[in-house]
Write an enzyme that holds these catalytic residues in place. Structure first.
Site, PDB file in Angstrom:
ATOM      1  N   ASP A 102       0.809  -1.217   0.000  1.00 25.09           N
ATOM      2  CA  ASP A 102       0.000   0.000   0.000  1.00 25.09           C
ATOM      3  C   ASP A 102       0.843   1.267   0.000  1.00 25.09           C
ATOM      4  O   ASP A 102       2.060   1.215   0.193  1.00 25.09           O
ATOM      5  CB  ASP A 102      -0.958   0.005   1.210  1.00 25.09           C
ATOM      6  CG  ASP A 102      -0.256  -0.356   2.525  1.00 25.09           C
ATOM      7  OD1 ASP A 102       0.979  -0.379   2.559  1.00 25.09           O
ATOM      8  OD2 ASP A 102      -0.957  -0.610   3.520  1.00 25.09           O
ATOM      9  N   ASN A 172      -7.185  -1.886  14.460  1.00 21.62           N
ATOM     10  CA  ASN A 172      -8.577  -2.240  14.140  1.00 21.62           C
ATOM     11  C   ASN A 172      -8.660  -3.524  13.313  1.00 21.62           C
ATOM     12  O   ASN A 172      -9.695  -3.840  12.746  1.00 21.62           O
ATOM     13  CB  ASN A 172      -9.278  -1.083  13.413  1.00 21.62           C
ATOM     14  CG  ASN A 172      -8.664  -0.795  12.052  1.00 21.62           C
ATOM     15  OD1 ASN A 172      -7.758  -1.494  11.601  1.00 21.62           O
ATOM     16  ND2 ASN A 172      -9.147   0.238  11.382  1.00 21.62           N
ATOM     17  N   HIS A 174      -6.920  -4.280  10.568  1.00 20.75           N
ATOM     18  CA  HIS A 174      -6.721  -4.212   9.118  1.00 20.75           C
ATOM     19  C   HIS A 174      -5.400  -4.834   8.697  1.00 20.75           C
ATOM     20  O   HIS A 174      -4.435  -4.884   9.460  1.00 20.75           O
ATOM     21  CB  HIS A 174      -6.877  -2.774   8.579  1.00 20.75           C
ATOM     22  CG  HIS A 174      -5.765  -1.827   8.903  1.00 20.75           C
ATOM     23  ND1 HIS A 174      -5.971  -0.462   9.018  1.00 20.75           N
ATOM     24  CD2 HIS A 174      -4.449  -2.007   9.128  1.00 20.75           C
ATOM     25  CE1 HIS A 174      -4.829   0.130   9.273  1.00 20.75           C
ATOM     26  NE2 HIS A 174      -3.883  -0.786   9.359  1.00 20.75           N
ATOM     27  N   GLU A 179      -9.520  -1.633   5.534  1.00 16.90           N
ATOM     28  CA  GLU A 179     -10.215  -1.226   6.752  1.00 16.90           C
ATOM     29  C   GLU A 179     -11.427  -2.109   7.003  1.00 16.90           C
ATOM     30  O   GLU A 179     -11.890  -2.808   6.094  1.00 16.90           O
ATOM     31  CB  GLU A 179     -10.648   0.237   6.596  1.00 16.90           C
ATOM     32  CG  GLU A 179      -9.490   1.214   6.395  1.00 16.90           C
ATOM     33  CD  GLU A 179      -8.689   1.468   7.674  1.00 16.90           C
ATOM     34  OE1 GLU A 179      -8.451   0.522   8.444  1.00 16.90           O
ATOM     35  OE2 GLU A 179      -8.281   2.626   7.888  1.00 16.90           O
TER      36      GLU A 179
HETATM   37  C1  GLP Z   1      -0.349   0.681   8.515  1.00 17.41           C
HETATM   38  C2  GLP Z   1      -0.059  -0.239   7.334  1.00 17.41           C
HETATM   39  C3  GLP Z   1      -0.236  -1.695   7.720  1.00 17.41           C
HETATM   40  C4  GLP Z   1       0.462  -1.972   9.037  1.00 17.41           C
HETATM   41  C5  GLP Z   1      -0.112  -1.118  10.121  1.00 17.41           C
HETATM   42  C6  GLP Z   1       0.460  -1.400  11.494  1.00 17.41           C
HETATM   43  O1  GLP Z   1      -1.695   0.905   8.677  1.00 17.41           O
HETATM   44  N1  GLP Z   1      -0.883   0.027   6.214  1.00 17.41           N
HETATM   45  O2  GLP Z   1       0.287  -2.503   6.681  1.00 17.41           O
HETATM   46  O3  GLP Z   1       0.289  -3.331   9.359  1.00 17.41           O
HETATM   47  O4  GLP Z   1       0.165   0.225   9.758  1.00 17.41           O
HETATM   48  O5  GLP Z   1       1.550  -0.594  11.762  1.00 17.41           O
HETATM   49  P1  GLP Z   1       2.503  -0.780  13.010  1.00 17.41           P
HETATM   50  O6  GLP Z   1       3.347  -1.971  12.715  1.00 17.41           O
HETATM   51  O7  GLP Z   1       3.296   0.496  13.036  1.00 17.41           O
HETATM   52  O8  GLP Z   1       1.633  -0.966  14.199  1.00 17.41           O
END
Ligand code: GLP
Length: 299
Positions: A102, A172, A174, A179
């Site tokens: 993404d 959440n 995702h 989402e």
């Molecule tokens: C973002 C990314 C996800 C990732 C998430 C968690 O939303 N799009 O791919 O898994 O962050 O991030 P973190 O590892 O910083 O908690």
């Protein structure tokens, strides 16, 4: 390959119900018989080493492996261990092909909070992935988003599909930026971010800086087509959502729960992230028995 075949020369119509739901059939994804593994690690360092070991194993066994890559703070330790393996043990990424999950809509590749920048700083600048083999959705495309996203999907297919998909998980539930309420059949598309996600990620942006409201993300259907999936989670803040993803009902309200439908998924988590799992002791026994009877499953 044409749109009418499945990449292995068979017409799509000959494939089973997995196709229209968007994931590969079990027979196509490997020989492990369809087990979800939960690898409980003592802490973040161990988890990062374990994830890197699995990725390195995939690169060694197939030097032209196609990796699906994720960003987020959770993945930092894994990338830094992979960089170490490259530097100290010559782990060779020269033929590896990568597709990132993404990117924020509106952020140029040079923006310090873009996922382009994250990947460059934390991984690509330090290993030998060929520039032409790197794919990350562009945050600054204007105009025909649908055509752009369809082209990203085509590029994945033309590369032979994703062999190993790395995932983090949002609070959440995702994966990527899918989402809650994302369709399990969704493909790469423009996705509006929830307020929760915007707030969670605000810490990475400067005070008062405007946060992106949307992203381009691979879909759940895209992710479920990967042959093998590795989800990383660390820390207490993820414990509830990790338990929902692994042991809760399969629901679009926690998009990571879709992974229960995938025949080859491994959750690499630490004790804190696994604290709400009801079956922790069982997962430990499965780890021991897997190491004893089907060690290939841990590679
Ligand atoms: C973002 C990314 C996800 C990732 C998430 C968690 O939303 N799009 O791919 O898994 O962050 O991030 P973190 O590892 O910083 O908690």
């Amino acid at each position: 390959m044409t749109g009418r075949d499945d990449g292995r020369g068979r017409p799509r119509a000959e494939r089973g119900w997995g196709v229209w739901l968007g994931w590969r059939e079990i027979e196509e994804s490997g020989e492990n018989g369809g087990e979800m593994l939960v690898l409980l690690n003592s802490g973040y360092e161990e988890l990062s080493r374990e994830a890197a070991r699995i990725v390195a194993g995939a690169v060694k066994s197939k030097p032209s492996v196609t990796l699906g890559l994720a960003t987020g703070s959770t993945t930092l330790g894994m990338y830094s261990e992979l960089v170490r393996l490259h530097r100290e043990q010559g782990l060779d990424f020269s033929r590896v092909v990568t597709f990132n999950l993404d990117e924020y809509l509106g952020l140029a590749a040079e923006h310090p909070q873009s996922f382009h920048c994250f990947m460059q700083e934390n991984f690509f600048a330090h290993v030998n992935v060929a520039a032409g083999n790197i794919h990350i959705p562009e945050g600054t495309i204007g105009g025909d988003y649908e055509e752009y996203c369809a082209a990203y999907e085509r590029a994945i297919r033309e590369a032979g599909g994703i062999d190993l998909q790395i995932l983090g998980i949002g609070r959440n539930g995702h994966i990527g930026f899918n989402e809650p309420t994302s369709s399990f059949g969704s493909r790469t598309r423009l996705k509006v971010l929830t307020n929760d996600t915007i707030e969670d990620n605000r810490k990475f942006f400067g005070a008062g800086e405007e946060m992106p409201q949307c992203a381009i993300t691979m879909g759940i259907g895209t992710i479920l087509e990967a042959r093998k999936i590795l989800l990383l989670a660390t820390g207490e803040a993820k414990a509830e959502t990790v338990a929902e993803a692994i042991e809760g009902p399969i629901t679009a309200s926690v998009t990571a729960s879709c992974l229960q439908l995938h025949p080859d998924v491994t959750f690499v988590i630490d004790e804190a992230a696994g604290a709400r799992l009801k079956q922790r002791d069982y997962y430990r026994r499965v780890m021991e028995m897997t190491a004893r009877f089907t060690p290939n499953r841990l590679l």
